[in-house]
Write a protein that holds these residues in place. Structure first.
Motif, PDB file in Angstrom:
ATOM      1  N   GLY A 261       1.026  -1.084   0.008  1.00 41.04           N
ATOM      2  CA  GLY A 261      -0.078  -0.259   0.345  1.00 41.04           C
ATOM      3  C   GLY A 261       0.809   1.456   0.574  1.00 41.04           C
ATOM      4  O   GLY A 261       0.479   2.022   0.441  1.00 41.04           O
ATOM      5  N   ARG A 262       1.817   1.286  -0.627  1.00 37.29           N
ATOM      6  CA  ARG A 262       2.590   2.500  -0.606  1.00 37.29           C
ATOM      7  C   ARG A 262       2.877   3.905  -1.471  1.00 37.29           C
ATOM      8  O   ARG A 262       3.570   3.831  -1.989  1.00 37.29           O
ATOM      9  CB  ARG A 262       4.340   1.858  -0.557  1.00 37.29           C
ATOM     10  CG  ARG A 262       4.780   1.075   0.314  1.00 37.29           C
ATOM     11  CD  ARG A 262       5.181   2.184   1.946  1.00 37.29           C
ATOM     12  NE  ARG A 262       6.464   2.466   1.906  1.00 37.29           N
ATOM     13  CZ  ARG A 262       6.822   4.024   1.876  1.00 37.29           C
ATOM     14  NH1 ARG A 262       6.043   4.975   2.727  1.00 37.29           N
ATOM     15  NH2 ARG A 262       7.959   4.224   1.930  1.00 37.29           N
ATOM     16  N   THR A 263       1.230   3.335  -2.743  1.00 37.55           N
ATOM     17  CA  THR A 263       1.017   4.388  -3.164  1.00 37.55           C
ATOM     18  C   THR A 263       0.319   5.418  -2.933  1.00 37.55           C
ATOM     19  O   THR A 263       0.027   5.738  -1.330  1.00 37.55           O
ATOM     20  CB  THR A 263      -0.600   4.214  -4.029  1.00 37.55           C
ATOM     21  OG1 THR A 263      -1.163   2.884  -3.346  1.00 37.55           O
ATOM     22  CG2 THR A 263      -0.368   2.549  -5.112  1.00 37.55           C
ATOM     23  N   ALA A 264       0.882   6.587  -3.229  1.00 40.05           N
ATOM     24  CA  ALA A 264       0.372   7.644  -2.481  1.00 40.05           C
ATOM     25  C   ALA A 264       0.254   9.263  -3.658  1.00 40.05           C
ATOM     26  O   ALA A 264       0.740   8.562  -5.194  1.00 40.05           O
ATOM     27  CB  ALA A 264       1.347   8.557  -1.659  1.00 40.05           C
TER      28      ALA A 264
ATOM     29  N   GLN B 148       8.529  17.405  -1.634  1.00 43.23           N
ATOM     30  CA  GLN B 148       8.202  16.988  -0.615  1.00 43.23           C
ATOM     31  C   GLN B 148       8.282  15.767  -0.016  1.00 43.23           C
ATOM     32  O   GLN B 148       8.237  14.725   0.812  1.00 43.23           O
ATOM     33  CB  GLN B 148       7.296  17.952  -0.235  1.00 43.23           C
ATOM     34  CG  GLN B 148       6.175  18.024   1.952  1.00 43.23           C
ATOM     35  CD  GLN B 148       7.023  18.622   2.715  1.00 43.23           C
ATOM     36  OE1 GLN B 148       7.621  19.537   2.802  1.00 43.23           O
ATOM     37  NE2 GLN B 148       7.874  18.073   3.857  1.00 43.23           N
ATOM     38  N   ALA B 149       7.760  14.501  -0.843  1.00 41.00           N
ATOM     39  CA  ALA B 149       7.703  13.370  -0.916  1.00 41.00           C
ATOM     40  C   ALA B 149       8.959  12.367  -0.859  1.00 41.00           C
ATOM     41  O   ALA B 149       9.193  11.488  -0.180  1.00 41.00           O
ATOM     42  CB  ALA B 149       6.613  12.693  -1.757  1.00 41.00           C
ATOM     43  N   VAL B 150      10.146  13.561  -1.594  1.00 43.47           N
ATOM     44  CA  VAL B 150      11.076  13.226  -1.702  1.00 43.47           C
ATOM     45  C   VAL B 150      11.772  12.654  -0.355  1.00 43.47           C
ATOM     46  O   VAL B 150      12.470  12.218   0.648  1.00 43.47           O
ATOM     47  CB  VAL B 150      12.374  13.442  -2.421  1.00 43.47           C
ATOM     48  CG1 VAL B 150      13.486  13.481  -2.273  1.00 43.47           C
ATOM     49  CG2 VAL B 150      11.560  13.045  -4.079  1.00 43.47           C
ATOM     50  N   LEU B 151      12.055  14.520   0.227  1.00 41.15           N
ATOM     51  CA  LEU B 151      11.761  14.924   0.708  1.00 41.15           C
ATOM     52  C   LEU B 151      11.889  13.794   2.761  1.00 41.15           C
ATOM     53  O   LEU B 151      12.557  13.307   2.942  1.00 41.15           O
ATOM     54  CB  LEU B 151      11.766  16.165   1.912  1.00 41.15           C
ATOM     55  CG  LEU B 151      12.731  17.400   1.470  1.00 41.15           C
ATOM     56  CD1 LEU B 151      12.301  19.324   1.450  1.00 41.15           C
ATOM     57  CD2 LEU B 151      14.318  17.297   1.130  1.00 41.15           C
ATOM     58  N   GLU B 152      10.889  13.268   2.388  1.00 38.15           N
ATOM     59  CA  GLU B 152      10.427  12.829   3.907  1.00 38.15           C
ATOM     60  C   GLU B 152      10.669  11.459   3.373  1.00 38.15           C
ATOM     61  O   GLU B 152      10.714  11.003   4.912  1.00 38.15           O
ATOM     62  CB  GLU B 152       8.417  12.734   3.972  1.00 38.15           C
ATOM     63  CG  GLU B 152       8.090  13.739   3.965  1.00 38.15           C
ATOM     64  CD  GLU B 152       6.255  14.611   3.975  1.00 38.15           C
ATOM     65  OE1 GLU B 152       5.715  13.137   4.684  1.00 38.15           O
ATOM     66  OE2 GLU B 152       6.604  16.236   4.793  1.00 38.15           O
TER      67      GLU B 152
ATOM     68  N   ALA C 219      14.923   9.538  -4.616  1.00 35.45           N
ATOM     69  CA  ALA C 219      13.763   8.353  -3.347  1.00 35.45           C
ATOM     70  C   ALA C 219      13.603   7.454  -3.794  1.00 35.45           C
ATOM     71  O   ALA C 219      12.832   6.886  -3.106  1.00 35.45           O
ATOM     72  CB  ALA C 219      13.246   9.353  -2.228  1.00 35.45           C
ATOM     73  N   GLY C 220      13.899   7.428  -4.809  1.00 34.23           N
ATOM     74  CA  GLY C 220      13.835   5.771  -5.500  1.00 34.23           C
ATOM     75  C   GLY C 220      12.536   5.715  -5.522  1.00 34.23           C
ATOM     76  O   GLY C 220      11.518   5.146  -6.336  1.00 34.23           O
ATOM     77  N   ILE C 221      11.236   7.276  -6.184  1.00 40.26           N
ATOM     78  CA  ILE C 221       9.422   6.900  -6.087  1.00 40.26           C
ATOM     79  C   ILE C 221       9.340   6.851  -6.876  1.00 40.26           C
ATOM     80  O   ILE C 221       9.952   7.790  -8.178  1.00 40.26           O
ATOM     81  CB  ILE C 221       9.443   8.736  -5.323  1.00 40.26           C
ATOM     82  CG1 ILE C 221       9.122   8.807  -3.493  1.00 40.26           C
ATOM     83  CG2 ILE C 221       7.655   8.922  -5.414  1.00 40.26           C
ATOM     84  CD1 ILE C 221       9.643   9.957  -3.252  1.00 40.26           C
TER      85      ILE C 221
ATOM     86  N   ASP D 207      -0.697   8.838  -7.892  1.00 37.23           N
ATOM     87  CA  ASP D 207       0.117   9.585  -7.964  1.00 37.23           C
ATOM     88  C   ASP D 207       1.744   8.960  -8.279  1.00 37.23           C
ATOM     89  O   ASP D 207       2.585   9.329  -9.204  1.00 37.23           O
ATOM     90  CB  ASP D 207       0.227  11.149  -8.031  1.00 37.23           C
ATOM     91  CG  ASP D 207      -0.830  11.890  -8.129  1.00 37.23           C
ATOM     92  OD1 ASP D 207      -1.936  11.755  -9.264  1.00 37.23           O
ATOM     93  OD2 ASP D 207      -1.215  12.704  -7.323  1.00 37.23           O
ATOM     94  N   LEU D 208       1.810   8.626  -7.163  1.00 41.52           N
ATOM     95  CA  LEU D 208       3.359   8.241  -6.420  1.00 41.52           C
ATOM     96  C   LEU D 208       3.593   7.119  -6.094  1.00 41.52           C
ATOM     97  O   LEU D 208       2.155   6.280  -5.150  1.00 41.52           O
ATOM     98  CB  LEU D 208       3.802   9.091  -5.904  1.00 41.52           C
ATOM     99  CG  LEU D 208       3.716  10.788  -5.831  1.00 41.52           C
ATOM    100  CD1 LEU D 208       3.872  11.434  -4.799  1.00 41.52           C
ATOM    101  CD2 LEU D 208       5.052  10.580  -6.664  1.00 41.52           C
ATOM    102  N   LEU D 209       4.294   6.361  -6.448  1.00 39.41           N
ATOM    103  CA  LEU D 209       4.730   4.623  -5.240  1.00 39.41           C
ATOM    104  C   LEU D 209       5.713   4.991  -4.828  1.00 39.41           C
ATOM    105  O   LEU D 209       7.348   4.965  -5.259  1.00 39.41           O
ATOM    106  CB  LEU D 209       4.734   4.051  -6.328  1.00 39.41           C
ATOM    107  CG  LEU D 209       5.201   2.293  -5.357  1.00 39.41           C
ATOM    108  CD1 LEU D 209       3.554   1.826  -5.687  1.00 39.41           C
ATOM    109  CD2 LEU D 209       4.849   1.015  -7.568  1.00 39.41           C
ATOM    110  N   LEU D 210       5.587   4.492  -3.763  1.00 37.15           N
ATOM    111  CA  LEU D 210       7.047   4.908  -3.001  1.00 37.15           C
ATOM    112  C   LEU D 210       7.968   4.061  -2.396  1.00 37.15           C
ATOM    113  O   LEU D 210       6.899   2.757  -3.031  1.00 37.15           O
ATOM    114  CB  LEU D 210       6.835   5.245  -0.988  1.00 37.15           C
ATOM    115  CG  LEU D 210       5.894   6.380  -1.004  1.00 37.15           C
ATOM    116  CD1 LEU D 210       5.228   7.006  -0.085  1.00 37.15           C
ATOM    117  CD2 LEU D 210       6.573   7.815  -1.985  1.00 37.15           C
ATOM    118  N   LEU D 211       9.278   3.464  -2.370  1.00 42.98           N
ATOM    119  CA  LEU D 211       9.632   2.827  -2.115  1.00 42.98           C
ATOM    120  C   LEU D 211       9.111   1.866  -0.543  1.00 42.98           C
ATOM    121  O   LEU D 211       8.749   2.292   0.020  1.00 42.98           O
ATOM    122  CB  LEU D 211      11.193   1.964  -2.372  1.00 42.98           C
ATOM    123  CG  LEU D 211      12.208   2.863  -3.346  1.00 42.98           C
ATOM    124  CD1 LEU D 211      13.086   3.104  -2.653  1.00 42.98           C
ATOM    125  CD2 LEU D 211      11.340   1.709  -4.520  1.00 42.98           C
TER     126      LEU D 211
END
Ligand SMILES: Nc1nc2c(ncn2[C@@H]2O[C@H](COP(=O)(O)OP(=O)(O)O)[C@@H](O)[C@H]2O)c(=O)[nH]1
Ligand SMILES: Nc1nc2c(ncn2[C@@H]2O[C@H](COP(=O)(O)OP(=O)(O)O)[C@@H](O)[C@H]2O)c(=O)[nH]1
Ligand SMILES: [Mn+2]
Ligand SMILES: [Mn+2]
Ligand SMILES: [Mn+2]
Ligand SMILES: [Mn+2]
Lengths: 252, 252
Positions: free
Chosen positions: B46-49, B81-85, B110-112, B121-125
């Motif tokens: 569930g690392r979509t955002a 902001q997502a990369v920083l977090e 950050a591999g997003i 929109d995004l998939l976090l590692l």
């Protein structure tokens, strides 16, 4: 995809015909990729050398002295001389020598090996590994693509892995630009360096020790229907890490 | 050694059981290694955002502004902001964002990912990819080793290749220290990062596009009788490139 070592490769000597050695041992198929460790390419090309062949100039003496004080280990200035002669740019001179070889590959000590080299002090990398790859390929009835590899380290990650330093008969990379992802959007990864991935796969089998398995055949893998690119080595203009290293001092 | 994609993997959704998906499709053997693209690990976790989840603070706004002037492309401060977090250190903020993720991996953004992410929109590692690997492994009857991968770029070389970001059930690297070469001398290559080489091999098959082959089984490969090491991500103290980047400015 399958990957297997060419069996019973002998100790390679200057003048040996690597293509013939492969053909005698494997029934190659036209879509095989033959991945060859640079160590045996260098041996076949007579790239062994003794330290005495590199009388140290003043720059090598200075570099070896600084390395000695930085590391506390004895450093032979003739080795520093050999590294300089194999390189077009010295990216780091402390606490180890990181250079760009004449064909554009960045590596510690210009990729000069001191292991797996019977009867000589040093084994230099092939002069132009992509030309070596093309020559080996010409000797194969199947004209299978060839990748010449070395094992080397990298920033950010510990340890070493197989990389391609030369190739022939296939592009270095799949260029995905213009292709779509599963969602119909344009892809983020644009250039996949498949020759490096083939080198890494082969290195899993070749190993780093006395295994005696320097040549690996990759079977039933296909480059696929993609654009290709042959750019593998970054120039300093497109490499921010190299730019940063130019401004950096170990002493700081 | 053989490598093949797990067939017919569906589009992965939050909560999906990747171990079960593999077991239903492949008769795993205990010495198989299962290599899983982080994209499906992230989806299962569930690392979509959406970008709206990352309201930009002043630092992200400043970073996005500078990136916009450096590149000429529009930059969404919420993405910064997502990369920083997702990061513990920002290694480069121009002309792209290079960061260290919380688990130590250095990567752009950050591999997003923004590709292969339907419906968000995004998939976090994955938060802790080695823990993800261990969880998948626990779900397998065979307890086959697991490697979680991503595709990323690197200094000195163009293009991108598969790397390991997490692993379980095997060491990250073969430690050759103390072993001998063909000549009885001690080896030069001391640590071979086999998880990265397995990731690269799998990526040859997984590809970067709409292939739908995120999980690859490596069969008949063996770690062998070597010491193992689990250190893969360098700390800044042992990484001269990171030290150099800390002192470097894009503007210079
Ligand atoms: N049969 C054979 N194997 C060799 C020879 N030289 C090196 N090897 C093997 O080739 C593999 C790779 O050796 P390595 O020194 O790591 O080569 P490099 O990665 O190209 O520098 C190992 O399995 C070595 O045992 C040789 O002359 N003959
Ligand atoms: N079957 C299936 N394949 C996927 C899914 N997501 C991505 N893929 C595939 O997984 C492979 C790797 O995708 P990529 O976006 O490069 O993943 P990454 O390298 O982990 O960032 C490609 O073959 C994609 O088509 C999914 O949910 N289901
Ligand atoms: Mn070598
Ligand atoms: Mn090697
Ligand atoms: Mn990714
Ligand atoms: Mn990928």
């Amino acid at each position: 995809m399958e990957a297997f070592a060419v069996p019973d490769v002998p100790e390679i000597r200057a003048g040996d015909d690597l293509a013939a050695i492969v053909e005698e041992r494997v029934d190659l198929r036209p879509d095989d990729v033959v991945v060859v460790a640079s160590t045996v390419v260098s041996k076949a090309e007579g790239r062994t050398a003794d330290l005495d062949a590199f009388p140290a100039g003043p720059r090598a003496v200075e570099i070896a002295d600084r390395l000695e004080s930085a590391t506390g280990d004895e450093k032979d200035p003739r080795f520093a001389q050999a590294v300089l002669e194999e390189s077009t740019e010295l990216l780091m001179d402390e606490p180890f020598l990181l250079t760009e070889t004449r064909f554009g590959h960045v590596n510690v000590n210009a990729g000069i090996d001191r292991s797996n080299v019977p009867g000589a002090d040093l084994l230099l990398l092939p002069k132009r590994p992509s030309e070596s790859a093309a020559r080996i390929r010409e000797g194969l009835a199947s004209e299978a693509p060839i990748v010449v590899t070395d094992t080397c380290g990298r920033p950010f990650r510990h340890g070493q892995r197989g990389v391609a330093i030369g190739w022939a008969g296939m592009p270095a990379s799949r260029d995905w630009r213009g292709e779509a992802d599963r969602d119909g959007h344009e892809l983020e990864v644009t250039v996949q360096s498949v020759v490096d991935e083939l080198a890494a796969a082969a290195n899993l089998i070749a190993g780093e020790g006395d295994g005696g398995t320097p040549i690996v055949v990759i079977r039933d893998w296909s480059f696929g229907d993609h654009e290709g690119s042959d750019e593998l080595f970054r120039s300093v203009e497109s490499d921010f890490v190299r730019q940063a290293l130019r401004k950096w001092d170990y002493e700081d």
